[in-house]
Write an enzyme that holds these catalytic residues in place. Structure first.
Site: not given
Length: 353
Positions: A76, A145
Site C-alpha cells: 500500500e 476488513h
C-alpha cells in the site's frame, strides 16, 4: 457535450436513467473517465485481470489495456507513493486500496507527500489522485476488513474526503473527485455495494433495484464536492449522516414516524456547513450518526460545529450514535453498528428535551 452538475435533489427517473447498484455505478464512472482523459490511470491489488475483489474494476483492463489499468504488488505504501509521483508528473491516478484497513502502511505517503505537495512546491506540483477504498463493516469481514478510518483523513489539511451513500451519488462524486486537482480519499461503504442494508440485520429497506436513488443517469455528470443532500425534509429534528448510515437513519425515522430532516453530508472535507447550519436552526435539534468509533470520530467535529454556530437555536443538546470504543467485534458486528434500538433511544431522548 458535458452534462451539467446535478443539484441536491434525488435523481428523477427519465429515459436516460438506469437502475444500478453502487458497484455498477462506480465501474461506469471509472470507464467514463478512462475514456475521456488519457491521463487517468487505475492501479492496485487485483484491479486488472481479476477486476477487483468487489468487481468495481471488472472489464476495464480488457477495454483500456494493461498500461491504463494494472495490478501492483501487495504494498500500500508503494501503491500510494507511485500515485503521488504519477500526479506530480501530470497523470490522474486512481489507486485502489483493497480494504480501508490496509491503508495505514500508505498513510505517510498521503499525509507527508500527497497532502502537502501543492503547498511545498508553491503550486508548481499537484497530486490529483483519487484513492478509492471499500470501508466499514457489514460483510462479516472481521477486524482487518471492516474499519472506518475517515476521521484520520479529515484531520489532514490538503486531503478531501468523500463518502457516497447511493449509486447516483457514487458515480457523480467519483467523476468530480478524479477531475479534482487535490488528493481525494473516496471511501465506498461496502455494506451497501449491492443494496441499502439498514441495520435491520439482513433485511434491506426495499429491493435495491427499486430504490429511488439507484436511478443513475447515462454518461458523464458531476456532483460537486462539498454539497450535502437533503434526503428527507422535516421540522422536528436534524439527522447528520453519511454512507451506510443514511439508509439506517431514514428507515428508523420512517418506522417511528419522526418528522426528521436527514442530511447526507456526501463529503466530509469540504463540508457543507451552510446546509448543516440552515437545517439545525430550523429544527432546533440535532442527532449525528456514524459507524466509526465514538471518541475523536467525525461526529465530534460535527457536534462542535453545530454547538458553535447554532447554540441559541438548540432546544436540546446535540447527541451522537456511533460505533463503540472497542476493537471491531467480528461476531457481534450488528450489535456494534448504530441500529434501530440505539438510534430510536437517542431520538426519544432528544425529542423529550
Amino acid at each position: 457535450m458535458s452534462a451539467p452538475e446535478t443539484t441536491n435533489d434525488a435523481p428523477v427517473v427519465t429515459e436516460d436513467t438506469r437502475r444500478l447498484n453502487m458497484i455498477e455505478a462506480i465501474n461506469e464512472a471509472l470507464a467514463i473517465m478512462l475514456e475521456r482523459d488519457p491521463d487517468v490511470i487505475i492501479l492496485g491489488e487485483d484491479v486488472g485481470y481479476f477486476g477487483g475483489v468487489f468487481r468495481a474494476t471488472a472489464g476495464l483492463q480488457e477495454k483500456f489495456g494493461k498500461t491504463r489499468v494494472f495490478d501492483t504488488p501487495i504494498s500500500e505504501c508503494g501503491i500510494i507513493g507511485v500515485a503521488v509521483g504519477m500526479g506530480a508528473y501530470g497523470l490522474r491516478p486512481v489507486p485502489e486500496i483493497q480494504f480501508a484497513d490496509y491503508i495505514y502502511p500508505g498513510l505517510d505517503q498521503l499525509v507527508s507527500e500527497a497532502a502537502r505537495l501543492r503547498y511545498r512546491s508553491a503550486g508548481e506540483f499537484i497530486a490529483p489522485m483519487t484513492v478509492r477504498s471499500p470501508f466499514g463493516g457489514g460483510i462479516f469481514g472481521g477486524q482487518t476488513h471492516s474499519q472506518s478510518p475517515e476521521a484520520l483523513f479529515t484531520h489532514v489539511s490538503g486531503i478531501k474526503t468523500v463518502i457516497p451513500s447511493t449509486p447516483h451519488d457514487a458515480k457523480g462524486l467519483l467523476i468530480s473527485a478524479i477531475e479534482d486537482n487535490d488528493p481525494v480519499i473516496f471511501f465506498e461503504p461496502k455494506r451497501i455495494y449491492n443494496g441499502p442494508f439498514t441495520g435491520f440485520y439482513d433485511k434491506p429497506v426495499e429491493p435495491w433495484k427499486k430504490h429511488r436513488d439507484s436511478q443513475v443517469p447515462e454518461g458523464y455528470y458531476k456532483i460537486p464536492l462539498g454539497k450535502a443532500r437533503t434526503v428527507r425534509e422535516g421540522e422536528a429534528l436534524t439527522v447528520l449522516v453519511y454512507g451506510t448510515m443514511v439508509h439506517v437513519a431514514e428507515a428508523v425515522c420512517e418506522a417511528r414516524g419522526v418528522d426528521a430532516e436527514i442530511i447526507d453530508l456526501r463529503t466530509l472535507v469540504p463540508l457543507d456547513i451552510e446546509a448543516i447550519e440552515t437545517s439545525v436552526k430550523k429544527t432546533g435539534r440535532c442527532l449525528i450518526i456514524h459507524e466509526a468509533t465514538r471518541t475523536s470520530g467525525f461526529g465530534a467535529e460535527l457536534s462542535a460545529l453545530v454547538t458553535e454556530r447554532c447554540f441559541y437555536h438548540l432546544e436540546a443538546p446535540v447527541d451522537r450514535v456511533t460505533g463503540f470504543d472497542t476493537p471491531y467485534p467480528h461476531s457481534l458486528e450488528w450489535a456494534y453498528f448504530p441500529g434501530p434500538v440505539r438510534i430510536g433511544e437517542a431520538i426519544d431522548k432528544i425529542m423529550s428535551e
